[in-house]
Design a protein around this motif. Structure first.
Motif, mmCIF file in Angstrom:
data_model
loop_
_atom_site.group_PDB
_atom_site.id
_atom_site.type_symbol
_atom_site.label_atom_id
_atom_site.label_comp_id
_atom_site.label_asym_id
_atom_site.label_seq_id
_atom_site.Cartn_x
_atom_site.Cartn_y
_atom_site.Cartn_z
ATOM 1 N N ASN A 170 -7.593 -11.971 1.120
ATOM 2 C CA ASN A 170 -8.502 -10.852 1.407
ATOM 3 C C ASN A 170 -7.794 -9.595 1.902
ATOM 4 O O ASN A 170 -8.447 -8.620 2.241
ATOM 5 C CB ASN A 170 -9.600 -11.249 2.393
ATOM 6 C CG ASN A 170 -10.434 -12.390 1.884
ATOM 7 O OD1 ASN A 170 -10.775 -12.433 0.706
ATOM 8 N ND2 ASN A 170 -10.757 -13.336 2.745
ATOM 9 N N LYS A 213 -1.074 4.928 4.014
ATOM 10 C CA LYS A 213 -1.865 3.784 4.518
ATOM 11 C C LYS A 213 -0.999 2.903 5.404
ATOM 12 O O LYS A 213 -1.436 2.425 6.447
ATOM 13 C CB LYS A 213 -2.442 2.962 3.366
ATOM 14 C CG LYS A 213 -3.382 3.716 2.483
ATOM 15 C CD LYS A 213 -4.733 3.820 3.110
ATOM 16 C CE LYS A 213 -5.714 4.467 2.153
ATOM 17 N NZ LYS A 213 -7.007 4.656 2.733
ATOM 18 N N HIS A 237 -4.497 -3.889 0.633
ATOM 19 C CA HIS A 237 -5.802 -3.688 1.260
ATOM 20 C C HIS A 237 -6.730 -4.884 1.070
ATOM 21 O O HIS A 237 -7.322 -5.380 2.019
ATOM 22 C CB HIS A 237 -6.467 -2.412 0.743
ATOM 23 C CG HIS A 237 -7.792 -2.126 1.371
ATOM 24 N ND1 HIS A 237 -7.911 -1.723 2.681
ATOM 25 C CD2 HIS A 237 -9.053 -2.235 0.895
ATOM 26 C CE1 HIS A 237 -9.186 -1.597 2.977
ATOM 27 N NE2 HIS A 237 -9.907 -1.894 1.905
ATOM 28 N N ASN A 238 -6.843 -5.378 -0.169
ATOM 29 C CA ASN A 238 -7.806 -6.448 -0.430
ATOM 30 C C ASN A 238 -7.248 -7.630 -1.224
ATOM 31 O O ASN A 238 -7.975 -8.558 -1.511
ATOM 32 C CB ASN A 238 -9.031 -5.889 -1.155
ATOM 33 C CG ASN A 238 -8.659 -5.208 -2.446
ATOM 34 O OD1 ASN A 238 -7.580 -5.416 -2.987
ATOM 35 N ND2 ASN A 238 -9.535 -4.359 -2.936
ATOM 36 N N SER A 272 -7.535 -5.649 5.048
ATOM 37 C CA SER A 272 -8.864 -5.149 5.423
ATOM 38 C C SER A 272 -9.600 -6.120 6.343
ATOM 39 O O SER A 272 -10.455 -5.703 7.115
ATOM 40 C CB SER A 272 -9.709 -4.874 4.174
ATOM 41 O OG SER A 272 -9.966 -6.076 3.470
ATOM 42 N N LYS A 273 -9.256 -7.390 6.289
ATOM 43 C CA LYS A 273 -9.901 -8.405 7.139
ATOM 44 C C LYS A 273 -8.987 -8.876 8.278
ATOM 45 O O LYS A 273 -9.314 -9.794 9.009
ATOM 46 C CB LYS A 273 -10.302 -9.629 6.303
ATOM 47 C CG LYS A 273 -11.183 -9.322 5.117
ATOM 48 C CD LYS A 273 -12.565 -8.937 5.547
ATOM 49 C CE LYS A 273 -13.442 -8.779 4.309
ATOM 50 N NZ LYS A 273 -14.676 -8.156 4.560
ATOM 51 N N ARG A 331 0.827 -1.207 0.000
ATOM 52 C CA ARG A 331 0.000 0.000 0.000
ATOM 53 C C ARG A 331 0.865 1.262 0.000
ATOM 54 O O ARG A 331 2.062 1.205 0.260
ATOM 55 C CB ARG A 331 -0.919 0.001 1.229
ATOM 56 C CG ARG A 331 -1.860 -1.191 1.260
ATOM 57 C CD ARG A 331 -2.623 -1.277 2.557
ATOM 58 N NE ARG A 331 -1.686 -1.376 3.676
ATOM 59 C CZ ARG A 331 -1.939 -0.936 4.911
ATOM 60 N NH1 ARG A 331 -3.098 -0.381 5.186
ATOM 61 N NH2 ARG A 331 -1.045 -1.061 5.868
#
Length: 128
Positions: free
Chosen positions: A114, A54, A89-90, A117-118, A50
């Motif tokens: 994932n 972030k 992030h994802n 973010s998770k 990122r």
């Protein structure tokens, strides 16, 4: 009736192409669930893809920040003899970065399924 069948056939072909493309991308990297990802963190090269802001807001302890924007220039600093763990992030950037690494001869590449973010584990943030 014939137009309907042509549209259906075209849709099936598009879906198959998307699935095959996703499979081809996943050959470059193994997606690990969080628990499996956590197990080896101290023995790997952990890379946060990122942007710096972030990363500073919160990242996995021990992660090195190499933003995707700079990744092609800085990936040569990674060692080929140690596993590389990627996250973003994802997960989308991790797949792209893994593909780039694979082309340069890296082979032991993993990503956080994932993305962060998770993530439920510990996060380190830069105090201001």
């Amino acid at each position: 009736m014939e137009n309907w069948m042509i549209i259906l056939l075209a849709a099936v072909i598009v879906i198959l192409l998307l699935v095959l493309n996703g499979y081809r991308n996943m050959r470059n990297v193994k997606a690990l669930p969080e628990e499996e990802f956590k197990k080896e963190l101290r023995r790997v090269q952990l890379i946060d893809l990122r942007e710096k802001e972030k990363y500073e807001h919160g990242h996995i302890m021990g992660a090195r920040n190499i933003p995707m924007m700079n990744f092609s220039m800085k990936m040569n600093s990674l060692r080929k003899d140690q596993p590389i763990y990627l996250y973003d992030h994802n997960g989308r950037l991790s797949v792209r970065a893994a593909k780039m690494l694979k082309k340069k001869g890296y082979s032991d590449i993993y990503m956080l399924k994932n993305g962060i973010s998770k993530w439920t584990g510990k996060i380190k943030s830069k105090s201001k």
